[in-house]
Scaffold this motif. Structure first.
Motif, PDB file in Angstrom:
ATOM      1  N   MET A   1       0.619  -0.902   0.038  1.00 36.29           N
ATOM      2  CA  MET A   1      -0.237  -0.209   0.155  1.00 36.29           C
ATOM      3  C   MET A   1       0.938   0.929  -0.114  1.00 36.29           C
ATOM      4  SD  MET A   1      -3.185  -0.749   2.301  1.00 36.29           S
ATOM      5  CE  MET A   1      -2.237  -0.237   3.704  1.00 36.29           C
ATOM      6  N   GLY A   2       1.165   1.780  -1.266  1.00 33.14           N
ATOM      7  CA  GLY A   2       2.274   2.641  -1.690  1.00 33.14           C
ATOM      8  C   GLY A   2       3.770   2.797  -0.601  1.00 33.14           C
ATOM      9  N   ARG A   3       4.551   1.712  -0.160  1.00 34.14           N
ATOM     10  CA  ARG A   3       5.613   1.812   0.770  1.00 34.14           C
ATOM     11  C   ARG A   3       6.522   1.936  -0.182  1.00 34.14           C
ATOM     12  NH1 ARG A   3       4.903   2.054   6.282  1.00 34.14           N
ATOM     13  NH2 ARG A   3       3.209   0.280   6.897  1.00 34.14           N
ATOM     14  N   ARG A   4       7.453   2.066  -0.234  1.00 34.21           N
ATOM     15  CA  ARG A   4       8.404   2.648  -0.228  1.00 34.21           C
ATOM     16  C   ARG A   4       9.542   1.327  -1.032  1.00 34.21           C
ATOM     17  NH1 ARG A   4      14.064   2.964  -0.486  1.00 34.21           N
ATOM     18  NH2 ARG A   4      14.763   3.069   1.689  1.00 34.21           N
ATOM     19  N   VAL A   5       9.562   0.242   0.072  1.00 37.00           N
ATOM     20  CA  VAL A   5       9.836  -1.131  -0.405  1.00 37.00           C
ATOM     21  C   VAL A   5       9.393  -2.158   0.104  1.00 37.00           C
ATOM     22  CG1 VAL A   5      11.500  -2.705   0.799  1.00 37.00           C
ATOM     23  CG2 VAL A   5      13.019  -0.350   0.919  1.00 37.00           C
ATOM     24  N   GLU A   6       8.653  -2.816  -0.774  1.00 30.76           N
ATOM     25  CA  GLU A   6       7.860  -3.777  -1.687  1.00 30.76           C
ATOM     26  C   GLU A   6       8.034  -5.117  -1.617  1.00 30.76           C
ATOM     27  OE1 GLU A   6       3.127  -2.590  -1.730  1.00 30.76           O
ATOM     28  OE2 GLU A   6       3.827  -0.960  -2.136  1.00 30.76           O
ATOM     29  N   ARG A   7       7.747  -6.321  -1.465  1.00 32.77           N
ATOM     30  CA  ARG A   7       8.154  -7.852  -1.675  1.00 32.77           C
ATOM     31  C   ARG A   7       6.837  -8.647  -1.334  1.00 32.77           C
ATOM     32  NH1 ARG A   7      12.808  -4.733  -2.048  1.00 32.77           N
ATOM     33  NH2 ARG A   7      14.063  -5.127  -0.432  1.00 32.77           N
ATOM     34  N   SER A   8       6.692  -9.281  -1.779  1.00 36.30           N
ATOM     35  CA  SER A   8       5.976 -10.651  -2.034  1.00 36.30           C
ATOM     36  C   SER A   8       6.142 -11.229  -0.933  1.00 36.30           C
ATOM     37  CB  SER A   8       5.569 -10.885  -3.243  1.00 36.30           C
ATOM     38  OG  SER A   8       6.901 -12.543  -3.101  1.00 36.30           O
ATOM     39  N   GLU A   9       4.914 -12.092  -0.466  1.00 33.74           N
ATOM     40  CA  GLU A   9       5.689 -12.918   0.611  1.00 33.74           C
ATOM     41  C   GLU A   9       6.516 -13.855   0.469  1.00 33.74           C
ATOM     42  OE1 GLU A   9       4.036 -10.611   3.402  1.00 33.74           O
ATOM     43  OE2 GLU A   9       4.737 -12.180   4.413  1.00 33.74           O
ATOM     44  N   GLU A  10       6.890 -14.170  -0.894  1.00 30.89           N
ATOM     45  CA  GLU A  10       7.636 -15.432  -1.182  1.00 30.89           C
ATOM     46  C   GLU A  10       9.378 -14.948  -1.269  1.00 30.89           C
ATOM     47  OE1 GLU A  10       6.667 -16.899  -4.730  1.00 30.89           O
ATOM     48  OE2 GLU A  10       8.068 -17.414  -5.583  1.00 30.89           O
ATOM     49  N   ASP A  11       8.689 -13.341  -1.550  1.00 32.89           N
ATOM     50  CA  ASP A  11      10.236 -12.928  -1.677  1.00 32.89           C
ATOM     51  C   ASP A  11      11.232 -12.541   0.024  1.00 32.89           C
ATOM     52  OD1 ASP A  11      10.582 -12.475  -4.251  1.00 32.89           O
ATOM     53  OD2 ASP A  11       9.381 -10.331  -4.430  1.00 32.89           O
ATOM     54  N   TRP A  12       9.571 -11.718   0.861  1.00 32.16           N
ATOM     55  CA  TRP A  12      10.522 -11.847   2.021  1.00 32.16           C
ATOM     56  C   TRP A  12      10.954 -13.470   2.375  1.00 32.16           C
ATOM     57  CZ3 TRP A  12      11.769  -7.036   3.189  1.00 32.16           C
ATOM     58  CH2 TRP A  12      10.955  -5.832   2.856  1.00 32.16           C
ATOM     59  N   ARG A  13      10.172 -14.271   2.661  1.00 32.39           N
ATOM     60  CA  ARG A  13      10.694 -14.980   2.754  1.00 32.39           C
ATOM     61  C   ARG A  13      12.071 -15.935   2.205  1.00 32.39           C
ATOM     62  NH1 ARG A  13       6.920 -18.738   5.629  1.00 32.39           N
ATOM     63  NH2 ARG A  13       5.267 -17.577   4.930  1.00 32.39           N
ATOM     64  N   ARG A  14      12.154 -15.579   0.935  1.00 35.87           N
ATOM     65  CA  ARG A  14      13.783 -15.447   0.633  1.00 35.87           C
ATOM     66  C   ARG A  14      14.730 -15.132   0.987  1.00 35.87           C
ATOM     67  NH1 ARG A  14      11.999 -16.561  -4.561  1.00 35.87           N
ATOM     68  NH2 ARG A  14      11.972 -14.846  -5.097  1.00 35.87           N
ATOM     69  N   GLU A  15      14.062 -14.058   1.635  1.00 35.46           N
ATOM     70  CA  GLU A  15      15.145 -12.479   1.220  1.00 35.46           C
ATOM     71  C   GLU A  15      15.561 -12.830   3.122  1.00 35.46           C
ATOM     72  OE1 GLU A  15      14.783  -9.059   0.349  1.00 35.46           O
ATOM     73  OE2 GLU A  15      14.372  -9.582  -1.593  1.00 35.46           O
ATOM     74  N   LEU A  16      14.331 -13.082   3.957  1.00 40.42           N
ATOM     75  CA  LEU A  16      15.431 -12.744   5.299  1.00 40.42           C
ATOM     76  C   LEU A  16      15.251 -14.263   5.764  1.00 40.42           C
ATOM     77  CD1 LEU A  16      11.608 -10.579   6.590  1.00 40.42           C
ATOM     78  CD2 LEU A  16      15.053  -9.979   6.156  1.00 40.42           C
ATOM     79  N   ASP A  17      16.090 -14.640   7.323  1.00 40.24           N
ATOM     80  CA  ASP A  17      16.335 -15.689   7.820  1.00 40.24           C
ATOM     81  C   ASP A  17      15.264 -15.676   8.926  1.00 40.24           C
ATOM     82  OD1 ASP A  17      16.232 -14.759  10.313  1.00 40.24           O
ATOM     83  OD2 ASP A  17      18.525 -14.421  10.047  1.00 40.24           O
ATOM     84  N   ALA A  18      15.238 -17.035   9.054  1.00 36.23           N
ATOM     85  CA  ALA A  18      13.006 -17.579   9.703  1.00 36.23           C
ATOM     86  C   ALA A  18      13.287 -16.705  10.577  1.00 36.23           C
ATOM     87  CB  ALA A  18      13.511 -18.825  10.550  1.00 36.23           C
ATOM     88  N   GLU A  19      14.021 -16.166  11.814  1.00 39.40           N
ATOM     89  CA  GLU A  19      13.890 -15.764  13.037  1.00 39.40           C
ATOM     90  C   GLU A  19      13.175 -14.056  12.665  1.00 39.40           C
ATOM     91  OE1 GLU A  19      13.208 -16.871  15.629  1.00 39.40           O
ATOM     92  OE2 GLU A  19      13.725 -14.655  17.134  1.00 39.40           O
ATOM     93  N   GLN A  20      14.558 -13.525  11.129  1.00 39.94           N
ATOM     94  CA  GLN A  20      13.767 -11.970  10.990  1.00 39.94           C
ATOM     95  C   GLN A  20      12.400 -12.355  10.239  1.00 39.94           C
ATOM     96  OE1 GLN A  20      16.976 -11.876   7.805  1.00 39.94           O
ATOM     97  NE2 GLN A  20      18.290 -10.974   9.154  1.00 39.94           N
ATOM     98  N   TYR A  21      12.622 -13.522   9.633  1.00 42.55           N
ATOM     99  CA  TYR A  21      11.104 -13.434   8.706  1.00 42.55           C
ATOM    100  C   TYR A  21       9.629 -13.974  10.324  1.00 42.55           C
ATOM    101  CZ  TYR A  21       6.709 -14.622   5.700  1.00 42.55           C
ATOM    102  OH  TYR A  21       5.989 -14.459   5.108  1.00 42.55           O
ATOM    103  N   ARG A  22      10.057 -14.045  10.999  1.00 43.55           N
ATOM    104  CA  ARG A  22       9.114 -13.874  11.999  1.00 43.55           C
ATOM    105  C   ARG A  22       8.801 -12.743  12.991  1.00 43.55           C
ATOM    106  NH1 ARG A  22       8.784 -15.569  17.591  1.00 43.55           N
ATOM    107  NH2 ARG A  22      10.993 -15.165  17.856  1.00 43.55           N
ATOM    108  N   VAL A  23       9.998 -12.251  12.918  1.00 45.23           N
ATOM    109  CA  VAL A  23       9.785 -11.392  13.826  1.00 45.23           C
ATOM    110  C   VAL A  23       9.526  -9.923  12.855  1.00 45.23           C
ATOM    111  CG1 VAL A  23      10.816  -9.527  15.151  1.00 45.23           C
ATOM    112  CG2 VAL A  23      11.119 -11.340  15.725  1.00 45.23           C
ATOM    113  N   LEU A  24       9.783  -9.572  11.724  1.00 44.73           N
ATOM    114  CA  LEU A  24       9.982  -8.507  10.794  1.00 44.73           C
ATOM    115  C   LEU A  24       8.005  -8.885  10.012  1.00 44.73           C
ATOM    116  CD1 LEU A  24      13.229  -7.829   9.418  1.00 44.73           C
ATOM    117  CD2 LEU A  24      12.300  -5.883  10.356  1.00 44.73           C
ATOM    118  N   ARG A  25       8.186  -9.962   9.496  1.00 45.58           N
ATOM    119  CA  ARG A  25       6.222  -9.959   8.902  1.00 45.58           C
ATOM    120  C   ARG A  25       5.984 -10.497   9.186  1.00 45.58           C
ATOM    121  NH1 ARG A  25       7.921  -6.276   5.334  1.00 45.58           N
ATOM    122  NH2 ARG A  25       6.169  -6.570   5.187  1.00 45.58           N
ATOM    123  N   GLY A  26       6.080 -11.331  10.421  1.00 49.03           N
ATOM    124  CA  GLY A  26       5.015 -11.785  11.465  1.00 49.03           C
ATOM    125  C   GLY A  26       5.015 -11.697  13.129  1.00 49.03           C
ATOM    126  N   LYS A  27       4.545 -10.198  12.980  1.00 47.65           N
ATOM    127  CA  LYS A  27       5.563  -9.566  15.051  1.00 47.65           C
ATOM    128  C   LYS A  27       5.879  -9.922  15.738  1.00 47.65           C
ATOM    129  CE  LYS A  27       1.287  -6.984  12.664  1.00 47.65           C
ATOM    130  NZ  LYS A  27       2.427  -5.080  12.497  1.00 47.65           N
TER     131      LYS A  27
END
Ligand code: FE
Length: 130
Positions: A1-27
């Motif tokens: 929604m108009g963020r400067r950086v947007e990625r698909s969930e699939e891309d986030w999963r690929r770029e982040l490690d499991a803990e980063q993904y859990r915290v950053l994307r999964g709160k």
């Protein structure tokens, strides 16, 4: 929604490690006293582990004893949002550029701001000043 950086969930999963993904994307929240940066005292800048946005500087970091990296202020505007999850009334802190979950801000910090930005190490990368 108009963020400067947007990625698909699939891309986030690929770029982040499991803990980063859990915290950053999964709160998620990392366990206290376990993160990479809660004891870091070197001079430098803390950037978003998701998108690289500069978020906090070491001069604003303090030892709150809570087990997470704690800062009295962000470098610039971060996104803050009321969070009523887990039966608590808190203020969530998000990266303004990618929307990643960083942590929460509490009003029990040191003067002059009185704020404690309680941030997950997993949401941060540290860039040491040369
Ligand atoms: Fe980000």
């Amino acid at each position: 929604m108009g963020r400067r950086v947007e990625r698909s969930e699939e891309d986030w999963r690929r770029e982040l490690d499991a803990e980063q993904y859990r915290v950053l994307r999964g709160k998620g929240t990392e366990a206290p006293f376990t993160g990479k940066h809660y004891k870091t005292r070197d001079a430098g800048t803390y950037v978003c582990a998701g998108c690289g946005k500069e978020l906090f500087v070491s001069e604003d970091k303090f030892d709150s004893g809570c087990g997470w990296p704690s800062f009295s202020r962000p470098m610039d505007q971060v996104e803050e949002r009321r969070d009523l999850s887990h039966g608590m009334d808190r203020t969530e802190v998000l990266c303004p550029d990618c929307g990643g979950h960083l942590g929460h801000v509490f009003e029990d910090g040191p003067r002059p701001t009185g704020l404690r930005y309680c941030i997950n190490s997993a949401s941060l990368k540290f860039k040491k000043r040369e």
